[in-house]
Design a protein around this motif. Sequence first.
Motif, short mmCIF file in Angstrom:
data_model
loop_
_atom_site.label_atom_id
_atom_site.label_comp_id
_atom_site.label_asym_id
_atom_site.label_seq_id
_atom_site.Cartn_x
_atom_site.Cartn_y
_atom_site.Cartn_z
N THR A 1 0.83 -1.20 0.00
CA THR A 1 0.00 0.00 0.00
C THR A 1 0.87 1.25 0.00
N TYR A 2 1.91 1.25 0.80
CA TYR A 2 2.83 2.39 0.82
C TYR A 2 3.36 2.67 -0.59
N GLU A 3 3.70 1.62 -1.31
CA GLU A 3 4.21 1.79 -2.67
C GLU A 3 3.17 2.46 -3.57
N LEU A 4 1.91 2.13 -3.37
CA LEU A 4 0.85 2.74 -4.18
C LEU A 4 0.67 4.22 -3.85
N ILE A 5 0.81 4.59 -2.58
CA ILE A 5 0.71 6.01 -2.22
C ILE A 5 1.78 6.81 -2.94
N GLU B 1 -6.22 -6.33 -17.90
CA GLU B 1 -5.55 -7.50 -17.33
C GLU B 1 -5.61 -8.69 -18.28
N ALA B 2 -6.75 -8.85 -18.95
CA ALA B 2 -6.88 -9.95 -19.92
C ALA B 2 -5.91 -9.78 -21.08
N LYS B 3 -5.51 -8.54 -21.36
CA LYS B 3 -4.53 -8.27 -22.42
C LYS B 3 -3.09 -8.39 -21.92
N GLY B 4 -2.92 -8.70 -20.61
CA GLY B 4 -1.59 -8.95 -20.09
C GLY B 4 -1.00 -7.85 -19.23
N LEU B 5 -1.78 -6.80 -18.94
CA LEU B 5 -1.26 -5.70 -18.11
C LEU B 5 -1.40 -6.08 -16.64
N ASP B 6 -0.30 -6.50 -16.02
CA ASP B 6 -0.37 -6.96 -14.64
C ASP B 6 -0.61 -5.82 -13.66
N ARG B 7 0.13 -4.74 -13.83
CA ARG B 7 0.01 -3.62 -12.90
C ARG B 7 -1.02 -2.63 -13.43
N PRO B 8 -2.07 -2.35 -12.67
CA PRO B 8 -3.14 -1.49 -13.19
C PRO B 8 -2.62 -0.11 -13.61
#
Length: 317
Positions: A103-107, A293-300
């Motif tokens: 979560t810290y990384e997302l902030i 995600e279905a197209k392969g994008l792991d990180r939103p």
Amino acid sequence: MATKTFASTGDLGEKTITFAELGRGAYAFTAEGDPNTGVIVGDDAVMVLDTQATPKMAQKVIAEIRKVTDKPIKYILLTHYHAVRVLGAAAYGAENIIASQRTYELIVERGQQDWESEFGRFPRLFEGHESIKSLTWPNIVVDGKLTVDLGNQRVEIWNPGRGHTQGDTIAWLPDQKVLYSGDLVEFGATPYTGDAHLRDWPETLQRLRELKPEKLVPGRGDALMNAADCETAMAETQAFLTDLYQTAREGVEKDMALKDIYALCKQRMDPKYGHWVIYEHCMPFDVARAVDEAKGLDRPNIWTAERDQEMWSALNG
């Protein structure tokens, strides 16, 4: 067919607040499908889980806490980082704000963009937004598990896996089998998956199901007071996520346009889930992430106010 503006911008009605007692020192602040706040009271201190969106809105939570205890609010737990959950933190005067490492990384990466995007999407949930002075930063970052003793009240904190975000963190009261799930579990409310990991989320939910909670505070929806309702909420959340991702993946495999995949998801899912709270608001963002995600994008992708509008325009042709 999508509307021309976010469904949530027209959601202006006041919601009825409930402050429910789940067990000894365990409470849930709920408001008819708005974001929930958890409260855990020990002999020495209070922990608040998710703070509401603004310091002004947090005052409503504090007023309910003061009806049941005068103990100091020493801890805040961020179950994840979305503006509607965290930007009211300053009101509590807590010594410690706890979040997972993920979560810290997302902030760091997208906290400011998230604030700006969410405020534009759902203005009612940011009453008193001018009282927000800054992002909410944790001073205790958990990588794994942490146990906090509030005084005769043991709270186990852990990040069970990726789901609603990469950093979802739950609180578990083992002595009473009470689970505070954050937005990993919803009840009668639509999961928001714009920042989700849809392939992982059902597996993360399975880990929560294995706890066999007897009481549960979901991210949205009423507090659940028996094991059967807890299981229903977790199973229904799993079913929604599975239906969403499988349909999006099918559309991607057929090389369908986003607009057409959205229509297909709505056709299949409206009969099952269309009556859930914030369904019309969430589905455009949910489908957009499921397709990515279905197209392969792991990180939103990071949602910005500009990207929100681009997606909306694509759905409206």
